[in-house]
Scaffold this motif. Structure first.
Motif, PDB file in Angstrom:
ATOM      1  N   MET A  47       0.836  -1.210   0.000  1.00 29.16           N
ATOM      2  CA  MET A  47       0.000   0.000   0.000  1.00 29.16           C
ATOM      3  C   MET A  47       0.868   1.258   0.000  1.00 29.16           C
ATOM      4  SD  MET A  47      -3.072   1.619   0.609  1.00 29.16           S
ATOM      5  CE  MET A  47      -3.755   3.002   1.489  1.00 29.16           C
ATOM      6  N   TYR A  48       1.852   1.295   0.946  1.00 32.03           N
ATOM      7  CA  TYR A  48       2.694   2.485   1.057  1.00 32.03           C
ATOM      8  C   TYR A  48       3.539   2.696  -0.200  1.00 32.03           C
ATOM      9  CZ  TYR A  48       6.768   5.263   2.374  1.00 32.03           C
ATOM     10  OH  TYR A  48       7.775   6.184   2.392  1.00 32.03           O
ATOM     11  N   THR A  49       4.239   1.621  -0.638  1.00 35.86           N
ATOM     12  CA  THR A  49       5.112   1.765  -1.809  1.00 35.86           C
ATOM     13  C   THR A  49       4.333   2.140  -3.059  1.00 35.86           C
ATOM     14  OG1 THR A  49       6.423   0.010  -0.825  1.00 35.86           O
ATOM     15  CG2 THR A  49       7.016   0.645  -3.050  1.00 35.86           C
ATOM     16  N   GLY A  50       3.170   1.519  -3.229  1.00 30.64           N
ATOM     17  CA  GLY A  50       2.336   1.813  -4.400  1.00 30.64           C
ATOM     18  C   GLY A  50       1.921   3.279  -4.423  1.00 30.64           C
ATOM     19  N   LEU A  51       1.478   3.760  -3.262  1.00 29.54           N
ATOM     20  CA  LEU A  51       1.029   5.157  -3.167  1.00 29.54           C
ATOM     21  C   LEU A  51       2.181   6.130  -3.382  1.00 29.54           C
ATOM     22  CD1 LEU A  51      -1.364   5.660  -0.146  1.00 29.54           C
ATOM     23  CD2 LEU A  51      -1.614   6.644  -2.424  1.00 29.54           C
ATOM     24  N   GLN A  52       3.342   5.746  -2.836  1.00 34.35           N
ATOM     25  CA  GLN A  52       4.529   6.583  -2.958  1.00 34.35           C
ATOM     26  C   GLN A  52       4.881   6.747  -4.443  1.00 34.35           C
ATOM     27  OE1 GLN A  52       8.051   4.726  -1.477  1.00 34.35           O
ATOM     28  NE2 GLN A  52       8.885   6.604  -0.617  1.00 34.35           N
ATOM     29  N   HIS A  53       4.839   5.618  -5.192  1.00 32.87           N
ATOM     30  CA  HIS A  53       5.139   5.686  -6.625  1.00 32.87           C
ATOM     31  C   HIS A  53       4.091   6.478  -7.385  1.00 32.87           C
ATOM     32  CE1 HIS A  53       7.848   1.911  -6.251  1.00 32.87           C
ATOM     33  NE2 HIS A  53       8.537   3.029  -6.134  1.00 32.87           N
ATOM     34  N   LEU A  54       2.817   6.252  -7.031  1.00 32.98           N
ATOM     35  CA  LEU A  54       1.722   6.956  -7.697  1.00 32.98           C
ATOM     36  C   LEU A  54       1.890   8.469  -7.515  1.00 32.98           C
ATOM     37  CD1 LEU A  54      -0.931   6.344  -9.186  1.00 32.98           C
ATOM     38  CD2 LEU A  54      -2.108   6.416  -6.999  1.00 32.98           C
ATOM     39  N   HIS A  55       2.153   8.878  -6.267  1.00 36.30           N
ATOM     40  CA  HIS A  55       2.310  10.298  -5.947  1.00 36.30           C
ATOM     41  C   HIS A  55       3.527  10.877  -6.675  1.00 36.30           C
ATOM     42  CE1 HIS A  55       1.500  13.762  -3.357  1.00 36.30           C
ATOM     43  NE2 HIS A  55       2.765  13.823  -2.999  1.00 36.30           N
ATOM     44  N   SER A  56       4.568  10.060  -6.786  1.00 34.36           N
ATOM     45  CA  SER A  56       5.788  10.505  -7.445  1.00 34.36           C
ATOM     46  C   SER A  56       5.586  10.664  -8.958  1.00 34.36           C
ATOM     47  CB  SER A  56       6.895   9.486  -7.143  1.00 34.36           C
ATOM     48  OG  SER A  56       8.074   9.832  -7.792  1.00 34.36           O
ATOM     49  N   TYR A  57       4.892   9.716  -9.599  1.00 35.30           N
ATOM     50  CA  TYR A  57       4.628   9.829 -11.054  1.00 35.30           C
ATOM     51  C   TYR A  57       3.603  10.918 -11.348  1.00 35.30           C
ATOM     52  CZ  TYR A  57       7.332   5.594 -11.855  1.00 35.30           C
ATOM     53  OH  TYR A  57       8.358   4.685 -11.917  1.00 35.30           O
ATOM     54  N   MET A  58       2.606  11.033 -10.459  1.00 36.27           N
ATOM     55  CA  MET A  58       1.582  12.074 -10.654  1.00 36.27           C
ATOM     56  C   MET A  58       2.208  13.472 -10.653  1.00 36.27           C
ATOM     57  SD  MET A  58      -1.601  11.885 -11.334  1.00 36.27           S
ATOM     58  CE  MET A  58      -2.134  13.523 -10.849  1.00 36.27           C
ATOM     59  N   ALA A  59       3.335  13.609  -9.933  1.00 34.80           N
ATOM     60  CA  ALA A  59       3.982  14.918  -9.855  1.00 34.80           C
ATOM     61  C   ALA A  59       4.387  15.416 -11.254  1.00 34.80           C
ATOM     62  CB  ALA A  59       5.199  14.856  -8.934  1.00 34.80           C
ATOM     63  N   TYR A  60       4.795  14.472 -12.129  1.00 38.12           N
ATOM     64  CA  TYR A  60       5.124  14.872 -13.513  1.00 38.12           C
ATOM     65  C   TYR A  60       3.881  15.430 -14.199  1.00 38.12           C
ATOM     66  CZ  TYR A  60       9.533  12.214 -13.385  1.00 38.12           C
ATOM     67  OH  TYR A  60      10.778  11.748 -13.090  1.00 38.12           O
ATOM     68  N   LEU A  61       2.743  14.717 -14.007  1.00 41.25           N
ATOM     69  CA  LEU A  61       1.506  15.155 -14.656  1.00 41.25           C
ATOM     70  C   LEU A  61       1.033  16.503 -14.106  1.00 41.25           C
ATOM     71  CD1 LEU A  61      -0.591  11.841 -15.005  1.00 41.25           C
ATOM     72  CD2 LEU A  61       0.898  12.971 -16.665  1.00 41.25           C
ATOM     73  N   VAL A  62       1.251  16.716 -12.799  1.00 41.86           N
ATOM     74  CA  VAL A  62       0.866  17.995 -12.185  1.00 41.86           C
ATOM     75  C   VAL A  62       1.649  19.136 -12.838  1.00 41.86           C
ATOM     76  CG1 VAL A  62       1.027  19.373 -10.067  1.00 41.86           C
ATOM     77  CG2 VAL A  62       0.134  17.043  -9.969  1.00 41.86           C
ATOM     78  N   LEU A  63       2.971  18.958 -12.947  1.00 44.32           N
ATOM     79  CA  LEU A  63       3.802  20.020 -13.533  1.00 44.32           C
ATOM     80  C   LEU A  63       3.432  20.235 -15.000  1.00 44.32           C
ATOM     81  CD1 LEU A  63       7.328  19.282 -11.974  1.00 44.32           C
ATOM     82  CD2 LEU A  63       5.597  20.913 -11.230  1.00 44.32           C
ATOM     83  N   LEU A  64       3.228  19.123 -15.730  1.00 43.86           N
ATOM     84  CA  LEU A  64       2.867  19.216 -17.142  1.00 43.86           C
ATOM     85  C   LEU A  64       1.488  19.891 -17.296  1.00 43.86           C
ATOM     86  CD1 LEU A  64       4.022  18.235 -19.901  1.00 43.86           C
ATOM     87  CD2 LEU A  64       2.457  16.280 -19.706  1.00 43.86           C
ATOM     88  N   GLY A  65       0.532  19.446 -16.483  1.00 37.24           N
ATOM     89  CA  GLY A  65      -0.831  20.000 -16.542  1.00 37.24           C
ATOM     90  C   GLY A  65      -0.834  21.500 -16.282  1.00 37.24           C
ATOM     91  N   LEU A  66      -0.089  21.917 -15.237  1.00 35.01           N
ATOM     92  CA  LEU A  66      -0.048  23.346 -14.909  1.00 35.01           C
ATOM     93  C   LEU A  66       0.635  24.140 -16.015  1.00 35.01           C
ATOM     94  CD1 LEU A  66       0.719  23.437 -11.075  1.00 35.01           C
ATOM     95  CD2 LEU A  66      -1.395  24.079 -12.231  1.00 35.01           C
ATOM     96  N   LEU A  67       1.698  23.557 -16.607  1.00 36.50           N
ATOM     97  CA  LEU A  67       2.414  24.263 -17.678  1.00 36.50           C
ATOM     98  C   LEU A  67       1.527  24.427 -18.910  1.00 36.50           C
ATOM     99  CD1 LEU A  67       6.053  22.832 -17.454  1.00 36.50           C
ATOM    100  CD2 LEU A  67       5.311  25.192 -17.056  1.00 36.50           C
ATOM    101  N   ILE A  68       0.745  23.385 -19.241  1.00 35.31           N
ATOM    102  CA  ILE A  68      -0.157  23.469 -20.400  1.00 35.31           C
ATOM    103  C   ILE A  68      -1.214  24.562 -20.158  1.00 35.31           C
ATOM    104  CG2 ILE A  68      -1.971  22.253 -21.703  1.00 35.31           C
ATOM    105  CD1 ILE A  68      -0.344  19.655 -21.260  1.00 35.31           C
ATOM    106  N   SER A  69      -1.865  24.500 -18.978  1.00 33.38           N
ATOM    107  CA  SER A  69      -2.898  25.496 -18.660  1.00 33.38           C
ATOM    108  C   SER A  69      -2.314  26.909 -18.636  1.00 33.38           C
ATOM    109  CB  SER A  69      -3.532  25.207 -17.293  1.00 33.38           C
ATOM    110  OG  SER A  69      -4.232  23.992 -17.322  1.00 33.38           O
ATOM    111  N   LEU A  70      -1.138  27.040 -18.018  1.00 32.50           N
ATOM    112  CA  LEU A  70      -0.512  28.352 -17.886  1.00 32.50           C
ATOM    113  C   LEU A  70      -0.080  28.887 -19.249  1.00 32.50           C
ATOM    114  CD1 LEU A  70       0.479  30.506 -15.900  1.00 32.50           C
ATOM    115  CD2 LEU A  70       2.602  29.229 -15.645  1.00 32.50           C
ATOM    116  N   GLY A  71       0.515  28.021 -20.074  1.00 34.27           N
ATOM    117  CA  GLY A  71       0.947  28.424 -21.418  1.00 34.27           C
ATOM    118  C   GLY A  71      -0.236  28.898 -22.254  1.00 34.27           C
TER     119      GLY A  71
END
Ligand code: HEM
Ligand code: HEM
Length: 145
Positions: A1-25
């Motif tokens: 549970m912990y490791t899975g969530l840790q990886h999910l949160h870590s990969y989602m961080a790329y999508l967060v930065l990408l999503g914000l950059l697309i919206s901001l651009g």
């Protein structure tokens, strides 16, 4: 549970930065192009909103599961800059950033068809949120390992 969530949160961080950059651009392009804010532009702002909202939910759960989260909250951890980052500064700053994204989107939603004001709302709030996120990402552990 912990490791899975840790990886999910870590990969989602790329999508967060990408999503914000697309919206901001898109918002900056509309603002400087002096275009009228339409429903299509609202949907471009939604990309940053959805990715950050999803990440908050994963982050919140992780906070209660991770040994670096709430279980590490103590006076001693407060004196250690790395512990303090994970148990307090990162979560708090990220919540503030996502609240700002939500305010920016919310205001823009009500400005459809009213000149370029909707672009301005997204541009300002998402830019401040992005800066807050960038200064409190735990760069000591991300990306990598
Ligand atoms: C926009 C929102 C957020 C972003 C972009 C983000 C990003 C990240 C990144 C990149 C890491 C490092 C992952 C790694 O070491 O591989 C991390 C770790 C962590 N985040 Fe977030 N985060 C966000 C929101 C939150 C929130 C709201 C909370 C809690 C309320 C939270 C709690 C944590 C915890 C506890 C860790 C350490 C996990 C561990 O390694 O045990 N995050 N976050
Ligand atoms: C802690 C959990 C969450 C909180 C506190 C939260 C809070 C909010 C708030 C206050 C709004 C209103 C923005 C407005 O005025 O339109 C909103 C909108 C929205 N949220 Fe979340 N949210 C959460 C989780 C999620 C999740 C998991 C998703 C799905 C990926 C999501 C997707 C959305 C979407 C799509 C909207 C925009 C609705 C619209 O177009 O009006 N949220 N959220």
């Amino acid at each position: 549970m912990y490791t899975g969530l840790q990886h999910l949160h870590s990969y989602m961080a790329y999508l967060v930065l990408l999503g914000l950059l697309i919206s901001l651009g898109a918002a900056l392009a509309g603002l400087f192009g002096n275009k009228t804010f339409t429903d299509k532009d609202r949907k471009l702002g939604l990309i940053g909103l959805i990715t950050t909202h999803l990440q908050i939910v994963f982050g919140l759960i992780l906070y209660f599961v991770s040994p670096l989260g709430v279980s590490n909250f103590s006076g001693d951890s407060m004196k250690d800059s790395v512990s303090r980052l994970y148990m307090l500064e990162h979560p708090l700053t990220m919540v503030i950033a996502v609240v700002l994204v939500t305010i920016g989107y919310s205001k823009a939603k009500r400005l459809i068809g009213q000149g370029s004001a909707g672009f301005k709302s997204i541009a300002i709030f998402y830019a401040i949120a992005l800066i807050l996120i960038l200064v409190r990402i735990p760069w000591i552990s991300w990306p990598g390992n």
